[in-house]
Design an enzyme around this catalytic site. Sequence first.
Site, PDB file in Angstrom:
ATOM      1  N   ASP A  20      47.572  45.004  31.536  1.00  0.00           N
ATOM      2  CA  ASP A  20      46.334  44.344  31.110  1.00  0.00           C
ATOM      3  C   ASP A  20      45.755  45.002  29.854  1.00  0.00           C
ATOM      4  O   ASP A  20      44.593  45.423  29.831  1.00  0.00           O
ATOM      5  CB  ASP A  20      45.294  44.362  32.226  1.00  0.00           C
ATOM      6  CG  ASP A  20      45.802  43.701  33.510  1.00  0.00           C
ATOM      7  OD1 ASP A  20      46.615  42.765  33.407  1.00  0.00           O
ATOM      8  OD2 ASP A  20      45.394  44.119  34.606  1.00  0.00           O
ATOM      9  N   GLU A 185      43.236  32.831  33.469  1.00  0.00           N
ATOM     10  CA  GLU A 185      42.461  34.072  33.581  1.00  0.00           C
ATOM     11  C   GLU A 185      42.523  34.817  32.262  1.00  0.00           C
ATOM     12  O   GLU A 185      43.055  34.326  31.269  1.00  0.00           O
ATOM     13  CB  GLU A 185      43.008  34.934  34.731  1.00  0.00           C
ATOM     14  CG  GLU A 185      44.476  35.250  34.617  1.00  0.00           C
ATOM     15  CD  GLU A 185      45.077  35.836  35.882  1.00  0.00           C
ATOM     16  OE1 GLU A 185      44.423  35.807  36.937  1.00  0.00           O
ATOM     17  OE2 GLU A 185      46.228  36.322  35.818  1.00  0.00           O
TER      18      GLU A 185
END
Length: 490
Positions: A20, A185
């Site tokens: 991430d 997302e």
Amino acid sequence: MRRSPVSAAEYPIVPGFYPDPTVCRVGSDYYLAHSSFEYFPGAPIFHSRDLVTWRQIGNILTRRTQFRRGGGGPSGGIYGSTLRFHDGRFWFVTTNVGDFEAGQVIVTAEDPAGPWSEPVFVGEAIGIDPDLCWDDAGRCLLTWKASPAEGRGDAIMQARLDPETGKFDGEAYPLWQGTGLANPEAPHLYRVGGRWYLTLAEGGTERGHCVTVARGDGPQGPFESCPGNPVLTHRSTTHPVQNAGHADLVSTADGGWAAVYLAVRPRGFTPAFHVLGRETFLAGVDWADGWPVFDEGRFTVEPADTAFTDDFTEPGLDPRWVVPGSEPETITARHPSGGLELRPAPDGSPGLLCARVRDLSWRAEATFDGSGQLRLLIDDRHWYALTFDGGRVQATVHIGDIRHDLDAGPATGESATLRIAAVSPTPGAAIPGPDEIVLSYGDGENFRELGRLDGRYLSTEVAAGFTGRVLAFGSAGSPTLLRKAAYTPA
């Protein structure tokens, strides 16, 4: 060990369990941060001057007031984040799913190496993957993936925010929801020229992962989808790097653009197994007809120097050291004669001092006085271990609900060196895994093998979750003194 440069399309700029990625630039300096899940301190942060060579300068969340423990279980804790520089300060916004109902977490710093501020909680934004940006009038906007439990469905939401208080200025509203793939997302917003761009991750963080983009005249939309979506994906290809997605763009010091994104390096027979978790890769970005175009082969990477030897003589722990579900100060103490005393966690957490595995082939050693344990784990239910205690060394395997002792051997003297290595699968295996894990022990020069195990059982495809392999050093009795820890890529 110096290794030959390779394409950034096939080798990560930050190898190992550093997923991430989120990046920002200040002048000629680049800063990169990552999710860290249950491991504390949380959110490792790196610095670079060239985008390809990175050095860890610390962890952002170093106090439990910033990273509340919650349950502390596997794949909990710190999820996707955004790192930005605005108005003379660094801003970091993230989700702690162990403290989910508190909403998003914002911390700031003047120096990205820390210290970072006490947190501001955004209790009206329940969900994951928050993004912060500022519009042309200087107003702050929070964008995030809402939780279905909040009644907003699987939605990308936005609200005007006072970042100093965590309070909304008006109602939250939906933005572009992606192209229709699963799990939209990881929103990020950018001002490029006269337009605003919204990137998303879609398809899930597995083999269907991808990056999609839309653009609009303002950060609140409305947004039009790029006709070339997805703009980055490796799905349904034979590319050696898979699960590519969750990108964050950055303008470069020379006036260009680049992007960091996560991906994995699977190995072995189908479905193939990735063992290091999701790693951080780099691509160039061009602009064509007003849309970003990813150039994965633009950069060349000299593989990171991942080797280390630590005898714990420095006054503080290196930022590589983390603890799942607890804190380093709870389970470690400096010994007057050198080394690190390890003790069980009093709260029932694993009580392990950990460092991420960063290579596909490697060797790690731990020299203990008295007793000690060296594990290779992907979570608390999937690990291989060597335990030195009571004058012997025992090899153990733990897969799901099954725990089994392998071979054991005598250890003469008060010290022993435990060694775990990841090597290529045995040639000729009918259905090879990603690697084999070799467990051995000795006196530092002569070693006896106690076990050789298929590495697939310490992979995400078997264990599930979001993390990668780590080396874990723990207590096995009283006393346990870790004299030295060493890691060498092969």
